[in-house]
Write a protein that holds these residues in place. Sequence first.
Motif, PDB file in Angstrom:
ATOM      1  N   THR A   9     -51.376  28.182   3.578  1.00 29.10           N
ATOM      2  CA  THR A   9     -49.978  27.819   3.360  1.00 29.10           C
ATOM      3  C   THR A   9     -49.199  29.073   2.969  1.00 29.10           C
ATOM      4  N   GLN A  22     -52.116  23.588   3.285  1.00 27.33           N
ATOM      5  CA  GLN A  22     -52.940  23.718   4.483  1.00 27.33           C
ATOM      6  C   GLN A  22     -54.104  24.669   4.182  1.00 27.33           C
ATOM      7  N   VAL A  58     -58.067  23.463  10.880  1.00 28.56           N
ATOM      8  CA  VAL A  58     -57.016  23.550   9.862  1.00 28.56           C
ATOM      9  C   VAL A  58     -56.673  22.139   9.393  1.00 28.56           C
ATOM     10  N   ARG A  59     -56.546  21.990   8.060  1.00 23.87           N
ATOM     11  CA  ARG A  59     -56.324  20.662   7.478  1.00 23.87           C
ATOM     12  C   ARG A  59     -55.250  20.715   6.412  1.00 23.87           C
ATOM     13  N   SER A  60     -54.611  19.586   6.221  1.00 22.84           N
ATOM     14  CA  SER A  60     -53.703  19.411   5.089  1.00 22.84           C
ATOM     15  C   SER A  60     -54.470  18.657   4.014  1.00 22.84           C
TER      16      SER A  60
END
Length: 91
Positions: A9, A22, A58-60
Amino acid sequence: MTRPAIVVTARRVLRGSPNVIQVVPLTRTLRDSGAEVLIPPDDDNGLDTPSAVQCQHVRSVAVARVTGQRGNIGPVTLGQVRNTLALLLDL
């Protein structure tokens, strides 16, 4: 289960104290993949074994799930991660 990850992020977003950030996870399973960035262990990053940044995942995640900081990957590796994300996401 906790899993190491790199926060990707933007700093300007982090300054606003977001509820979600993120991240890209790390794995000890090393593959010859253009979507992953290899990181050797060192004193700065706090890794015990060679690891791969899984830029394709990639993840939140909620900030509440982040349990602490293990280390710092440094500007060179972070640049590689950013470049790989840019390629994967066509940015």
